[in-house]
Every structure is written in C-alpha cells, then in structure tokens.
Scaffold this motif. Structure first.
Motif, short mmCIF file in Angstrom:
data_model
loop_
_atom_site.label_atom_id
_atom_site.label_comp_id
_atom_site.label_asym_id
_atom_site.label_seq_id
_atom_site.Cartn_x
_atom_site.Cartn_y
_atom_site.Cartn_z
N GLY A 138 8.06 6.11 7.14
CA GLY A 138 7.55 7.42 6.75
C GLY A 138 6.04 7.54 6.71
O GLY A 138 5.51 8.52 6.19
N ALA A 139 5.32 6.57 7.26
CA ALA A 139 3.86 6.61 7.24
C ALA A 139 3.34 7.73 8.14
O ALA A 139 3.93 8.03 9.18
CB ALA A 139 3.28 5.27 7.68
N GLY A 163 4.07 -8.47 7.13
CA GLY A 163 4.93 -8.07 6.03
C GLY A 163 4.34 -7.06 5.08
O GLY A 163 4.96 -6.72 4.07
N VAL A 164 3.18 -6.51 5.37
CA VAL A 164 2.57 -5.52 4.48
C VAL A 164 3.44 -4.27 4.40
O VAL A 164 4.18 -3.95 5.33
CB VAL A 164 1.13 -5.18 4.96
N THR A 165 3.36 -3.56 3.29
CA THR A 165 4.13 -2.34 3.10
C THR A 165 3.19 -1.13 3.08
O THR A 165 2.27 -1.08 2.25
CB THR A 165 4.93 -2.39 1.77
N PHE A 166 3.45 -0.19 3.99
CA PHE A 166 2.71 1.07 4.06
C PHE A 166 3.71 2.23 3.97
O PHE A 166 3.50 3.28 4.57
CB PHE A 166 1.96 1.20 5.39
N ASN A 167 4.80 2.06 3.24
CA ASN A 167 5.83 3.11 3.16
C ASN A 167 5.27 4.40 2.59
O ASN A 167 4.64 4.39 1.52
CB ASN A 167 7.00 2.64 2.31
N LEU A 168 5.50 5.50 3.33
CA LEU A 168 5.08 6.85 2.91
C LEU A 168 3.57 6.94 2.65
O LEU A 168 3.11 7.74 1.85
CB LEU A 168 5.87 7.30 1.68
N TYR A 197 0.83 -1.20 0.00
CA TYR A 197 0.00 0.00 0.00
C TYR A 197 0.87 1.26 0.00
O TYR A 197 0.44 2.31 0.44
CB TYR A 197 -0.91 0.03 1.23
N ALA A 198 2.10 1.15 -0.46
CA ALA A 198 3.05 2.26 -0.42
C ALA A 198 2.51 3.48 -1.17
O ALA A 198 1.88 3.37 -2.22
CB ALA A 198 4.39 1.84 -1.01
N LYS A 199 2.77 4.65 -0.56
CA LYS A 199 2.47 5.96 -1.16
C LYS A 199 1.00 6.17 -1.49
O LYS A 199 0.66 6.92 -2.38
CB LYS A 199 3.33 6.19 -2.40
N GLN A 200 0.11 5.53 -0.74
CA GLN A 200 -1.32 5.71 -0.97
C GLN A 200 -1.92 6.62 0.09
O GLN A 200 -1.38 6.78 1.17
CB GLN A 200 -2.04 4.36 -0.97
N VAL A 201 -3.06 7.17 -0.20
CA VAL A 201 -3.82 7.97 0.75
C VAL A 201 -4.96 7.09 1.25
O VAL A 201 -5.89 6.79 0.51
CB VAL A 201 -4.36 9.27 0.11
N LEU A 202 -4.84 6.67 2.50
CA LEU A 202 -5.82 5.75 3.10
C LEU A 202 -6.39 6.34 4.38
O LEU A 202 -6.52 5.67 5.40
CB LEU A 202 -5.15 4.40 3.37
N ILE A 203 -6.74 7.60 4.33
CA ILE A 203 -7.28 8.31 5.48
C ILE A 203 -8.57 7.62 5.94
O ILE A 203 -9.48 7.39 5.14
CB ILE A 203 -7.53 9.79 5.15
#
Length: 159
Positions: A71-72, A46-51, A29-35
C-alpha cells in the motif's frame, strides 16, 4: 575462593574475547510520511514501508530484498537499480515511478497500480500481475537488466 575468582575471570575473558553481535531487527517505517526522503544505496533488507507515503523518495541502488511496501505511495519515486527480490508491493501505487534496471524477481505485485512507470531494463521474473497491469507494463517494456541479463519483455511474458 580461588575457584570462584578463576570462574569469574574465565567468564570475563569469554565476554571480552567475543565480538559483539549486531542486532538484526528490520527497520519499520510503516504509515509514515517520507516525501522526498533519501534512502539511496542502502542495505534495507526486510524493511517495512507498509502504507507509507514515499512520493518523490530516492531508493535507487538500495537492497530492499524481502521488503514490504504494501500500500505504499511511490509516485515519482526513484527505484533505479534497486533490489526488490521477494518484496511485497501489493496495493502500492507506482505513478511516474522509475524502475530502470530494478530487479523484482519473485516479488508480489498482484494488486499494484502501475501508471506512467519507467521499466527499462527491469526484471519481473516470477512476479504475478493482474491482466490490466501486465498490458500496461508490456506497452512500456524494453531493455535488458544489467544484473540478471534478462530482457524486460521476456520477464513479463509479453508477446
């Protein structure tokens, strides 16, 4: 001819008889807007939420072991009871974030910003911190983690 038919039949029986193997690819889910996203009570190792912008997201009760949240933005996010063992939180922004009863054992959070966080019962065993972050966390530390049985203040090394 019979030998070829027999070999084909045997191969088909082997394929049909074996259970399908699940795909073990970690979600990215890197670089997404998940407000305000709801990721509560999920298996997310192991999920990715980078930035990723996870402001006001609900990750409570989720298994985020080994996840990368580099950087989340986790302002006002709910991580109550989350498993963050071995997670990367470096350079993440936790402002108003709820870490009640979360387990962060062996996580990496050296450059993480902790502002107005709730850490009652959180376990920070073996997590490296900058001095200013540690001072902020020790000022808010209390409680015992229900999973590990460790005192939050002890896991931070607060005096």
């Amino acid at each position: 001819m019979q030998r070829h038919l027999l070999a084909s039949l045997l191969a088909l029986l082997l394929l049909v008889g074996l259970p399908p193997q699940p795909v073990q690819a970690a979600m990215d889910y890197a670089k997404q807007v998940l407000i305000g996203a709801d990721f509560s009570n999920r298996e997310m190792q192991g999920v990715t939420f980078n930035l990723t912008n996870l402001r006001e997201a609900d990750l409570s009760g989720s298994d985020l072991q080994g996840a990368s949240l580099y950087g989340a933005k986790l302002q006002d996010a709910n991580l109550t009871g989350a498993n963050l063992r071995d997670a990367t939180l470096d350079s993440a922004v936790l402002d108003g974030t709820n870490l009640t009863d979360a387990v962060l054992e062996d996580a990496f959070a050296f450059n993480t910003r902790f502002i107005n966080v709730t850490i009652t019962g959180a376990d920070f065993t073996n997590v490296p911190f900058r001095g200013d972050a540690l001072k902020t966390l020790c000022a808010a530390a209390d409680g015992t983690n229900p999973v590990t049985g460790r005192e939050t203040r002890d896991t931070l090394g607060c005096s």
